[in-house]
Every structure is written in C-alpha cells, then in structure tokens.
Design a protein around this motif. Structure first.
Motif, PDB file in Angstrom:
ATOM      1  N   ASP A 189      -3.929  42.473 -33.356  1.00 25.70           N
ATOM      2  CA  ASP A 189      -5.363  42.809 -32.555  1.00 25.70           C
ATOM      3  C   ASP A 189      -6.130  41.272 -32.353  1.00 25.70           C
ATOM      4  N   ASN A 190      -5.731  40.497 -32.965  1.00 27.02           N
ATOM      5  CA  ASN A 190      -6.296  39.094 -32.863  1.00 27.02           C
ATOM      6  C   ASN A 190      -6.404  38.758 -31.264  1.00 27.02           C
ATOM      7  N   THR A 191      -7.630  38.326 -30.678  1.00 28.49           N
ATOM      8  CA  THR A 191      -7.432  37.783 -29.559  1.00 28.49           C
ATOM      9  C   THR A 191      -7.263  36.364 -29.297  1.00 28.49           C
ATOM     10  N   SER A 192      -7.188  35.716 -30.506  1.00 33.57           N
ATOM     11  CA  SER A 192      -6.926  34.229 -30.497  1.00 33.57           C
ATOM     12  C   SER A 192      -5.682  33.966 -31.238  1.00 33.57           C
ATOM     13  N   GLN A 236      12.793  25.824 -28.054  1.00 34.63           N
ATOM     14  CA  GLN A 236      13.078  27.105 -27.187  1.00 34.63           C
ATOM     15  C   GLN A 236      11.479  27.419 -26.294  1.00 34.63           C
ATOM     16  N   LEU A 237      10.410  26.971 -26.963  1.00 35.33           N
ATOM     17  CA  LEU A 237       9.137  27.197 -26.296  1.00 35.33           C
ATOM     18  C   LEU A 237       8.820  26.345 -25.006  1.00 35.33           C
ATOM     19  N   PHE A 238       9.452  25.351 -25.020  1.00 29.37           N
ATOM     20  CA  PHE A 238       9.123  24.607 -23.691  1.00 29.37           C
ATOM     21  C   PHE A 238       9.926  24.946 -22.545  1.00 29.37           C
ATOM     22  N   PRO A 239      11.166  25.213 -22.534  1.00 34.12           N
ATOM     23  CA  PRO A 239      11.770  25.983 -21.356  1.00 34.12           C
ATOM     24  C   PRO A 239      11.203  27.217 -20.766  1.00 34.12           C
ATOM     25  N   SER A 246       4.609  17.150 -40.631  1.00 31.21           N
ATOM     26  CA  SER A 246       3.237  17.286 -40.064  1.00 31.21           C
ATOM     27  C   SER A 246       3.169  16.771 -38.390  1.00 31.21           C
ATOM     28  N   SER A 247       3.922  15.826 -38.190  1.00 37.32           N
ATOM     29  CA  SER A 247       3.882  15.468 -36.717  1.00 37.32           C
ATOM     30  C   SER A 247       4.317  16.941 -35.671  1.00 37.32           C
ATOM     31  N   LEU A 248       5.309  17.445 -36.199  1.00 34.99           N
ATOM     32  CA  LEU A 248       5.753  18.482 -35.589  1.00 34.99           C
ATOM     33  C   LEU A 248       4.702  19.761 -35.544  1.00 34.99           C
ATOM     34  N   TRP A 249       4.281  19.951 -36.753  1.00 33.95           N
ATOM     35  CA  TRP A 249       3.340  21.159 -37.006  1.00 33.95           C
ATOM     36  C   TRP A 249       2.060  20.677 -36.326  1.00 33.95           C
ATOM     37  N   ASP A 250       1.652  19.445 -36.016  1.00 33.03           N
ATOM     38  CA  ASP A 250       0.470  19.102 -35.172  1.00 33.03           C
ATOM     39  C   ASP A 250       0.991  19.386 -33.767  1.00 33.03           C
ATOM     40  N   LEU A 251       2.017  18.902 -33.184  1.00 37.30           N
ATOM     41  CA  LEU A 251       2.560  19.232 -31.921  1.00 37.30           C
ATOM     42  C   LEU A 251       2.547  20.876 -31.669  1.00 37.30           C
ATOM     43  N   ALA A 270       0.183  25.381 -29.019  1.00 36.66           N
ATOM     44  CA  ALA A 270      -0.364  26.885 -29.102  1.00 36.66           C
ATOM     45  C   ALA A 270      -1.698  26.770 -28.732  1.00 36.66           C
ATOM     46  N   SER A 271      -2.680  25.807 -28.963  1.00 37.19           N
ATOM     47  CA  SER A 271      -3.951  25.743 -28.561  1.00 37.19           C
ATOM     48  C   SER A 271      -4.350  25.611 -26.893  1.00 37.19           C
ATOM     49  N   ASP A 272      -3.107  25.196 -26.189  1.00 34.16           N
ATOM     50  CA  ASP A 272      -3.257  24.956 -24.862  1.00 34.16           C
ATOM     51  C   ASP A 272      -3.368  26.404 -24.120  1.00 34.16           C
ATOM     52  N   PRO A 273      -4.556  26.422 -23.079  1.00 41.42           N
ATOM     53  CA  PRO A 273      -4.836  27.661 -22.303  1.00 41.42           C
ATOM     54  C   PRO A 273      -3.702  28.199 -21.622  1.00 41.42           C
ATOM     55  N   ASN A 274      -2.592  27.404 -21.373  1.00 42.12           N
ATOM     56  CA  ASN A 274      -1.560  27.885 -20.619  1.00 42.12           C
ATOM     57  C   ASN A 274      -0.414  28.486 -21.674  1.00 42.12           C
ATOM     58  N   ALA A 275      -0.735  28.489 -22.770  1.00 38.58           N
ATOM     59  CA  ALA A 275       0.489  28.777 -23.985  1.00 38.58           C
ATOM     60  C   ALA A 275       0.589  30.313 -23.732  1.00 38.58           C
TER      61      ALA A 275
END
Length: 138
Positions: free
Chosen positions: A22-25, A84-87, A113-118, A123-128
C-alpha cells in the motif's frame, strides 16, 4: 485447473507485506527463509496472482543458488536486476547513468555499493514507476 485460492495468504495478510503493497513511494520488502521452505512458490504466487500489476510496473528476478558461485553473489544479483530493468524502461538509462558506466570500464560490475547506489538512483527516478524484485533462492 489449478486453484491458487488461499496460496500464500499467511504472507499477504502480514502487516509488513500490506504496508509495502500500500506504500505510495518506493520501498523494499525483504522475505527470506531456510532452503526448501517455499520462497520460489511464494515469489511466483506474488508476481502471478497477488501483486497489483500496472503498465508502470517492472518486475526483475535473480535466482540465488548455493551450488553456483556466481549465483551466490549480491553483486551479480544487482547486475542481473539492472540488466533486466533497463530494457523494460529505457527512459531510466539517461546521461547521468551512462556517465557512471563510462568512468572506468569494469569498476561498476565489481562494486556492491556502487551498484546499490545505482539501483537506488534508478528507483528514485520519476520515470521508474514501481520496481518489483522478488528474491528467489534455491
């Protein structure tokens, strides 16, 4: 015909699952258990029957396996999720992300850590939209 009525209700009735659903974020729901306790069945049931699907939803998988070194790695899991995400949503692969890839070939696929940050950045992108990454292990 197979009936899924009642399958995994113990999980979907849990307040943590309901809060995640139910979380909206953007947020993560982590479920783990001992080997052979039904995590794969749970993940399949959630993806196929329990999670509300929408056009803005991306579902990515990684199958952890103790018998294979490359399938025990969190780094490989994040790489697989991002591949999987980008295509599924090319808008997420914008210039700032491509800049991360271009800095030093190979560094990104070796750094958790770099992959997690990516992944967090994507995931934070409004288009995600909604990113669903069930953890499945065998």
């Amino acid at each position: 015909m197979i009936s899924f009525t009642g399958t995994c209700e113990w999980f979907t009735n849990h307040p943590l699952f309901q809060g995640w659903r139910d979380n909206t974020s953007s947020c993560f729901l982590w479920g783990s258990a001992d080997p052979r306790c039904g995590k794969s069945v749970l993940a399949k049931s959630l993806v196929d029957h329990k999670i509300r699907r929408s056009e803005k939803q991306i579902i990515c998988y990684f199958l952890f396996k103790d018998a294979h070194t490359e399938q025990k790695s969190a780094v490989n899991a994040l790489c697989a999720i991002l591949r999987q995400l980008f295509p599924q949503n090319e808008k997420l692969l914008h210039k700032s992300i491509l800049g991360d890839f271009g800095r030093d070939p190979g560094w990104l696929t070796k750094s958790f850590s770099s992959l997690w940050d990516l992944l967090v950045k994507v995931a934070s992108d409004p288009n995600a939209g909604e990113l669903v990454c069930p953890r499945r292990s065998r």
